[in-house]
Design a protein around this motif. Structure first.
Motif, mmCIF file in Angstrom:
data_model
loop_
_atom_site.group_PDB
_atom_site.id
_atom_site.type_symbol
_atom_site.label_atom_id
_atom_site.label_comp_id
_atom_site.label_asym_id
_atom_site.label_seq_id
_atom_site.Cartn_x
_atom_site.Cartn_y
_atom_site.Cartn_z
ATOM 1 N N PHE A 1 0.850 -1.192 0.000
ATOM 2 C CA PHE A 1 0.000 0.000 0.000
ATOM 3 C C PHE A 1 0.882 1.237 0.000
ATOM 4 O O PHE A 1 1.957 1.237 0.576
ATOM 5 C CB PHE A 1 -0.882 -0.016 1.254
ATOM 6 C CG PHE A 1 -1.882 1.080 1.354
ATOM 7 C CD1 PHE A 1 -3.046 1.071 0.599
ATOM 8 C CD2 PHE A 1 -1.677 2.143 2.218
ATOM 9 C CE1 PHE A 1 -3.980 2.089 0.701
ATOM 10 C CE2 PHE A 1 -2.607 3.165 2.335
ATOM 11 C CZ PHE A 1 -3.770 3.140 1.565
ATOM 12 N N LEU A 2 0.403 2.298 -0.639
ATOM 13 C CA LEU A 2 1.144 3.544 -0.726
ATOM 14 C C LEU A 2 0.216 4.692 -0.367
ATOM 15 O O LEU A 2 -0.934 4.735 -0.810
ATOM 16 C CB LEU A 2 1.673 3.720 -2.151
ATOM 17 C CG LEU A 2 2.599 4.872 -2.436
ATOM 18 C CD1 LEU A 2 3.900 4.726 -1.654
ATOM 19 C CD2 LEU A 2 2.896 4.941 -3.929
ATOM 20 N N SER A 3 0.710 5.639 0.446
ATOM 21 C CA SER A 3 -0.104 6.762 0.885
ATOM 22 C C SER A 3 0.769 8.000 1.076
ATOM 23 O O SER A 3 1.985 7.892 1.237
ATOM 24 C CB SER A 3 -0.785 6.417 2.215
ATOM 25 O OG SER A 3 -1.507 7.515 2.709
ATOM 26 N N ASP A 4 0.124 9.156 1.099
ATOM 27 C CA ASP A 4 0.849 10.379 1.402
ATOM 28 C C ASP A 4 0.772 10.712 2.893
ATOM 29 O O ASP A 4 1.260 11.744 3.337
ATOM 30 C CB ASP A 4 0.336 11.548 0.568
ATOM 31 C CG ASP A 4 -1.128 11.878 0.842
ATOM 32 O OD1 ASP A 4 -1.805 11.118 1.555
ATOM 33 O OD2 ASP A 4 -1.597 12.904 0.321
ATOM 34 N N ASP A 5 0.170 9.800 3.663
ATOM 35 C CA ASP A 5 -0.042 10.031 5.089
ATOM 36 C C ASP A 5 0.306 8.760 5.874
ATOM 37 O O ASP A 5 -0.240 7.692 5.587
ATOM 38 C CB ASP A 5 -1.515 10.399 5.309
ATOM 39 C CG ASP A 5 -1.862 10.588 6.764
ATOM 40 O OD1 ASP A 5 -1.131 11.313 7.468
ATOM 41 O OD2 ASP A 5 -2.873 10.014 7.200
ATOM 42 N N PRO A 6 1.206 8.838 6.857
ATOM 43 C CA PRO A 6 1.591 7.633 7.592
ATOM 44 C C PRO A 6 0.443 6.990 8.355
ATOM 45 O O PRO A 6 0.368 5.772 8.470
ATOM 46 C CB PRO A 6 2.688 8.108 8.540
ATOM 47 C CG PRO A 6 2.526 9.580 8.638
ATOM 48 C CD PRO A 6 1.913 10.032 7.348
ATOM 49 N N SER A 7 -0.488 7.789 8.872
ATOM 50 C CA SER A 7 -1.597 7.197 9.626
ATOM 51 C C SER A 7 -2.547 6.418 8.715
ATOM 52 O O SER A 7 -3.160 5.441 9.149
ATOM 53 C CB SER A 7 -2.347 8.255 10.431
ATOM 54 O OG SER A 7 -2.886 9.236 9.587
ATOM 55 N N THR A 8 -2.643 6.808 7.449
ATOM 56 C CA THR A 8 -3.464 6.048 6.496
ATOM 57 C C THR A 8 -2.819 4.696 6.220
ATOM 58 O O THR A 8 -3.503 3.667 6.151
ATOM 59 C CB THR A 8 -3.650 6.840 5.187
ATOM 60 O OG1 THR A 8 -4.253 8.098 5.481
ATOM 61 C CG2 THR A 8 -4.512 6.083 4.202
ATOM 62 N N ALA A 9 -1.501 4.677 6.064
ATOM 63 C CA ALA A 9 -0.785 3.411 5.855
ATOM 64 C C ALA A 9 -0.942 2.513 7.083
ATOM 65 O O ALA A 9 -1.150 1.302 6.961
ATOM 66 C CB ALA A 9 0.688 3.674 5.565
ATOM 67 N N TRP A 10 -0.852 3.110 8.266
ATOM 68 C CA TRP A 10 -1.022 2.357 9.512
ATOM 69 C C TRP A 10 -2.438 1.780 9.584
ATOM 70 O O TRP A 10 -2.633 0.614 9.917
ATOM 71 C CB TRP A 10 -0.747 3.269 10.702
ATOM 72 C CG TRP A 10 -0.541 2.549 11.996
ATOM 73 C CD1 TRP A 10 -1.498 2.157 12.866
ATOM 74 C CD2 TRP A 10 0.698 2.121 12.550
ATOM 75 N NE1 TRP A 10 -0.941 1.516 13.948
ATOM 76 C CE2 TRP A 10 0.401 1.479 13.768
ATOM 77 C CE3 TRP A 10 2.015 2.222 12.139
ATOM 78 C CZ2 TRP A 10 1.397 0.944 14.576
ATOM 79 C CZ3 TRP A 10 2.996 1.683 12.952
ATOM 80 C CH2 TRP A 10 2.678 1.058 14.151
ATOM 81 N N GLY A 11 -3.428 2.594 9.247
ATOM 82 C CA GLY A 11 -4.819 2.141 9.261
ATOM 83 C C GLY A 11 -5.064 1.010 8.286
ATOM 84 O O GLY A 11 -5.808 0.073 8.582
ATOM 85 N N LYS A 12 -4.439 1.067 7.123
ATOM 86 C CA LYS A 12 -4.578 0.001 6.130
ATOM 87 C C LYS A 12 -3.997 -1.298 6.671
ATOM 88 O O LYS A 12 -4.574 -2.375 6.485
ATOM 89 C CB LYS A 12 -3.885 0.397 4.826
ATOM 90 C CG LYS A 12 -3.927 -0.654 3.751
ATOM 91 C CD LYS A 12 -5.334 -0.941 3.271
ATOM 92 C CE LYS A 12 -5.313 -1.901 2.093
ATOM 93 N NZ LYS A 12 -6.615 -2.500 1.840
ATOM 94 N N ALA A 13 -2.875 -1.217 7.351
ATOM 95 C CA ALA A 13 -2.271 -2.411 7.939
ATOM 96 C C ALA A 13 -3.220 -3.043 8.949
ATOM 97 O O ALA A 13 -3.458 -4.259 8.919
ATOM 98 C CB ALA A 13 -0.941 -2.060 8.604
ATOM 99 N N VAL A 14 -3.775 -2.224 9.817
ATOM 100 C CA VAL A 14 -4.701 -2.725 10.839
ATOM 101 C C VAL A 14 -5.942 -3.325 10.169
ATOM 102 O O VAL A 14 -6.406 -4.403 10.547
ATOM 103 C CB VAL A 14 -5.071 -1.600 11.832
ATOM 104 C CG1 VAL A 14 -6.190 -2.038 12.763
ATOM 105 C CG2 VAL A 14 -3.849 -1.174 12.619
ATOM 106 N N GLU A 15 -6.460 -2.644 9.160
ATOM 107 C CA GLU A 15 -7.637 -3.132 8.431
ATOM 108 C C GLU A 15 -7.382 -4.505 7.809
ATOM 109 O O GLU A 15 -8.258 -5.366 7.787
ATOM 110 C CB GLU A 15 -7.977 -2.125 7.327
ATOM 111 C CG GLU A 15 -9.127 -2.505 6.438
ATOM 112 C CD GLU A 15 -9.323 -1.486 5.330
ATOM 113 O OE1 GLU A 15 -9.328 -1.878 4.156
ATOM 114 O OE2 GLU A 15 -9.473 -0.287 5.650
#
Length: 84
Positions: free
Chosen positions: A61-75
Motif C-alpha cells: 500500500f502507498l499513501s501520502d499520510d503515515p496514519s493512512t498506511a497504519w490504518g490500512k495495515a490494521v484493516e
C-alpha cells in the motif's frame, strides 16, 4: 544444566517469516516508487510518501499520510511496525 534446542531455518523460510502477519511502514520518496511499486503512474520527483510492506518486503500500500498506511495495515490484520 539445561538443554539447548537448536532450530534450523532456511534462508527462504527466514525471508517469509511473518509474511501476511507482520508488515512495516516506512517513508519512501516518489523517486523510489517506480522500482518498489510497479504499475504506479510516474510521479513528480521529491515527494515524500509512506509505504506499507509485507515482512518479506513485498509492497502492499502507498499513501501520502503515515496514519493512512497504519490504518490500512490494521484493516488488513497486519501487525504494523515502523522502520526508520
Amino acid at each position: 544444566m539445561g538443554f539447548e534446542r537448536k532450530i534450523e531455518i532456511t534462508k527462504d523460510e527466514l525471508a517469509h517469516l511473518g509474511a501476511g502477519e507482520v508488515g512495516y511502514i516506512r517513508k519512501i520518496s516518489s523517486d523510489e516508487v517506480q522500482e518498489r511499486f510497479p504499475g504506479v503512474p510516474k510521479m513528480e520527483s521529491g515527494i515524500d510518501l509512506w509505504g506499507l510492506f509485507n515482512a518479506d518486503g513485498t509492497p502492499l500500500f502507498l499513501s501520502d499520510d503515515p496514519s493512512t498506511a497504519w490504518g490500512k495495515a490494521v484493516e488488513d490484520e497486519i501487525n504494523p511496525v515502523s522502520v526508520h
